[in-house]
Design a protein around this motif. Structure first.
Motif, PDB file in Angstrom:
ATOM      1  N   THR A  31       0.826  -1.200   0.000  1.00  0.00           N
ATOM      2  CA  THR A  31       0.000   0.000   0.000  1.00  0.00           C
ATOM      3  C   THR A  31       0.859   1.249   0.000  1.00  0.00           C
ATOM      4  O   THR A  31       0.647   2.190  -0.775  1.00  0.00           O
ATOM      5  CB  THR A  31      -0.910   0.008   1.246  1.00  0.00           C
ATOM      6  OG1 THR A  31      -1.721  -1.172   1.248  1.00  0.00           O
ATOM      7  CG2 THR A  31      -1.803   1.237   1.274  1.00  0.00           C
ATOM      8  N   ALA A  35       1.304   4.073  -2.989  1.00  0.00           N
ATOM      9  CA  ALA A  35       1.007   5.475  -2.687  1.00  0.00           C
ATOM     10  C   ALA A  35       2.173   6.363  -3.106  1.00  0.00           C
ATOM     11  O   ALA A  35       1.986   7.438  -3.691  1.00  0.00           O
ATOM     12  CB  ALA A  35       0.714   5.649  -1.200  1.00  0.00           C
ATOM     13  N   GLU A  48      -8.946   6.720  -6.220  1.00  0.00           N
ATOM     14  CA  GLU A  48      -8.432   5.410  -5.807  1.00  0.00           C
ATOM     15  C   GLU A  48      -9.554   4.387  -5.886  1.00  0.00           C
ATOM     16  O   GLU A  48     -10.624   4.578  -5.302  1.00  0.00           O
ATOM     17  CB  GLU A  48      -7.876   5.468  -4.385  1.00  0.00           C
ATOM     18  CG  GLU A  48      -7.315   4.118  -3.942  1.00  0.00           C
ATOM     19  CD  GLU A  48      -6.929   4.039  -2.468  1.00  0.00           C
ATOM     20  OE1 GLU A  48      -6.456   2.964  -2.063  1.00  0.00           O
ATOM     21  OE2 GLU A  48      -7.133   5.034  -1.746  1.00  0.00           O
ATOM     22  N   ALA A  51     -10.359   1.103  -2.330  1.00  0.00           N
ATOM     23  CA  ALA A  51      -9.562   1.855  -1.355  1.00  0.00           C
ATOM     24  C   ALA A  51      -9.398   1.173   0.001  1.00  0.00           C
ATOM     25  O   ALA A  51      -8.527   1.562   0.781  1.00  0.00           O
ATOM     26  CB  ALA A  51     -10.169   3.250  -1.165  1.00  0.00           C
ATOM     27  N   ILE A  56      -4.043   4.616   1.295  1.00  0.00           N
ATOM     28  CA  ILE A  56      -3.388   5.291   0.176  1.00  0.00           C
ATOM     29  C   ILE A  56      -3.888   6.731   0.044  1.00  0.00           C
ATOM     30  O   ILE A  56      -3.097   7.679  -0.064  1.00  0.00           O
ATOM     31  CB  ILE A  56      -3.597   4.520  -1.136  1.00  0.00           C
ATOM     32  CG1 ILE A  56      -2.762   3.237  -1.136  1.00  0.00           C
ATOM     33  CG2 ILE A  56      -3.237   5.382  -2.347  1.00  0.00           C
ATOM     34  CD1 ILE A  56      -2.908   2.382  -2.377  1.00  0.00           C
ATOM     35  N   SER A  57      -5.198   6.904   0.053  1.00  0.00           N
ATOM     36  CA  SER A  57      -5.763   8.245  -0.067  1.00  0.00           C
ATOM     37  C   SER A  57      -5.285   9.157   1.058  1.00  0.00           C
ATOM     38  O   SER A  57      -4.986  10.337   0.836  1.00  0.00           O
ATOM     39  CB  SER A  57      -7.296   8.168  -0.067  1.00  0.00           C
ATOM     40  OG  SER A  57      -7.773   7.491  -1.216  1.00  0.00           O
ATOM     41  N   TRP A  60      -1.627  10.212   0.627  1.00  0.00           N
ATOM     42  CA  TRP A  60      -1.504  11.287  -0.362  1.00  0.00           C
ATOM     43  C   TRP A  60      -1.732  12.661   0.261  1.00  0.00           C
ATOM     44  O   TRP A  60      -1.339  13.674  -0.323  1.00  0.00           O
ATOM     45  CB  TRP A  60      -2.496  11.067  -1.499  1.00  0.00           C
ATOM     46  CG  TRP A  60      -2.115   9.966  -2.439  1.00  0.00           C
ATOM     47  CD1 TRP A  60      -0.869   9.428  -2.629  1.00  0.00           C
ATOM     48  CD2 TRP A  60      -2.985   9.265  -3.332  1.00  0.00           C
ATOM     49  NE1 TRP A  60      -0.912   8.436  -3.575  1.00  0.00           N
ATOM     50  CE2 TRP A  60      -2.194   8.306  -4.024  1.00  0.00           C
ATOM     51  CE3 TRP A  60      -4.354   9.340  -3.613  1.00  0.00           C
ATOM     52  CZ2 TRP A  60      -2.729   7.450  -4.987  1.00  0.00           C
ATOM     53  CZ3 TRP A  60      -4.899   8.482  -4.562  1.00  0.00           C
ATOM     54  CH2 TRP A  60      -4.089   7.543  -5.238  1.00  0.00           C
ATOM     55  N   ILE A  69      -9.448  14.024  -3.950  1.00  0.00           N
ATOM     56  CA  ILE A  69      -9.342  12.565  -4.020  1.00  0.00           C
ATOM     57  C   ILE A  69     -10.728  11.957  -3.890  1.00  0.00           C
ATOM     58  O   ILE A  69     -11.480  12.307  -2.971  1.00  0.00           O
ATOM     59  CB  ILE A  69      -8.464  12.011  -2.875  1.00  0.00           C
ATOM     60  CG1 ILE A  69      -7.061  12.630  -2.908  1.00  0.00           C
ATOM     61  CG2 ILE A  69      -8.384  10.485  -2.953  1.00  0.00           C
ATOM     62  CD1 ILE A  69      -6.253  12.380  -1.643  1.00  0.00           C
ATOM     63  N   SER A  71     -12.346   8.249  -3.276  1.00  0.00           N
ATOM     64  CA  SER A  71     -11.960   6.897  -2.842  1.00  0.00           C
ATOM     65  C   SER A  71     -13.161   5.970  -2.977  1.00  0.00           C
ATOM     66  O   SER A  71     -14.183   6.180  -2.323  1.00  0.00           O
ATOM     67  CB  SER A  71     -11.478   6.920  -1.384  1.00  0.00           C
ATOM     68  OG  SER A  71     -10.417   7.834  -1.222  1.00  0.00           O
ATOM     69  N   ALA A 118      -5.528   5.048  -9.321  1.00  0.00           N
ATOM     70  CA  ALA A 118      -4.629   4.023  -8.775  1.00  0.00           C
ATOM     71  C   ALA A 118      -5.434   2.933  -8.098  1.00  0.00           C
ATOM     72  O   ALA A 118      -6.546   3.170  -7.599  1.00  0.00           O
ATOM     73  CB  ALA A 118      -3.644   4.648  -7.781  1.00  0.00           C
ATOM     74  N   MET A 119      -4.856   1.730  -8.076  1.00  0.00           N
ATOM     75  CA  MET A 119      -5.494   0.632  -7.355  1.00  0.00           C
ATOM     76  C   MET A 119      -4.471  -0.406  -6.941  1.00  0.00           C
ATOM     77  O   MET A 119      -3.590  -0.775  -7.715  1.00  0.00           O
ATOM     78  CB  MET A 119      -6.574  -0.043  -8.198  1.00  0.00           C
ATOM     79  CG  MET A 119      -7.328  -1.133  -7.425  1.00  0.00           C
ATOM     80  SD  MET A 119      -8.746  -1.803  -8.325  1.00  0.00           S
ATOM     81  CE  MET A 119      -9.431  -2.907  -7.077  1.00  0.00           C
TER      82      MET A 119
END
Length: 250
Positions: A31, A35, A48, A51, A56-57, A60, A69, A71, A118-119
């Motif tokens: 993770t 990120a 994301e 999530a 990750i969110s 950031w 963002i 999620s 992103a994932m």
């Protein structure tokens, strides 16, 4: 302070940011690596997928947060937990949490508007390996709710032309990822292998593609080593990536 439920605790991410985690919903080194690899810019609108607990969110938002963002998480419990983490960090204006299926985001998001998606996806192909009896872990580890093609197809719809898609996966699925990205109109442009140490084969890869990118031009970056010669056992690059979080990790 946000109330915690039984089995939950706060995990500090550094920079004054913390995330609620539990046995069912937590995060790993993968993770943190994704990120860092994706690292959205200040002016970017990002999303994301899958999530989970939202690590990750939230990472950031540690230093210079992106413009906004979104999620997306299919599991109600994880999405609810993420919402509480967002509130705890007072990031409601920066992060929007959607409890939704990534295959059906019509009307919930604006397609073609994101600079980066992103994932950290399930690593095991549907029907592959021993399936965990725990439903939450099964969704996180196996392609039971979505396939790789679902993921890349959704990312392609979400991204503006030239937008980036970032993903991490196990090395044995590298061909699957690149083929799926190309089929979705996302051209692989950046690849980085992750190794535990010099003597070990890669255990993970990080990849980035561009929606509508010209074929070819893939940049293969130097391998990222988790361990090094430092007293902590971590490489200097990993210490830098962890940042303040390394204090709780070590």
């Amino acid at each position: 302070m946000t109330a915690l439920k039984e089995g939950e605790h706060f995990e500090p991410l550094g920079g004054g940011i913390k995330v609620i985690v539990s046995e069912e919903n937590r995060f790993s080194t993968d993770t943190i690596l994704l990120a860092d690899f994706a690292s959205p810019k200040k002016h970017e609108k990002v999303l994301e997928l899958g999530a989970g607990c939202g690590a990750i969110s939230l990472i950031w938002c540690r230093n210079t947060p992106p413009l906004h963002i979104t999620s997306v998480e299919i599991q109600c419990g994880a999405a609810e937990m993420m919402n509480r983490s967002v509130a705890e960090n007072r990031l409601e204006e920066k992060i929007t949490v959607l409890n939704a299926d990534l295959k059906n985001l019509n009307g919930l998001v604006e397609y073609g508007s994101y600079d980066m998606v992103a994932m950290n996806p399930p690593y095991k192909i549907g029907g592959g390996g021993i399936v965990n009896p725990d439903k939450n872990k099964q969704i996180a580890r196996h392609e039971t709710e979505c396939t790789l093609d679902d993921i890349t197809g959704t990312a392609a719809k979400l991204l503006r032309y030239g937008g980036r898609f970032c993903i991490c996966q196990r090395p044995e699925r590298l061909c699957d990822v690149f083929i799926s990205m190309r089929n979705a109109g996302i051209e692989p442009k950046r690849l980085r292998m992750v190794q535990q140490r010099y003597s070990k084969a890669p255990k993970l890869f990080l990849a980035e593609g561009r929606r509508g990118g010209n074929p070819g031009g893939l940049v293969v970056m130097p391998a990222l080593f988790i361990e090094g010669e430092t007293e902590s056992g971590l490489s200097q690059e990993m210490i830098d990536i962890y940042g303040d979080y390394k204090e709780s990790y070590l």
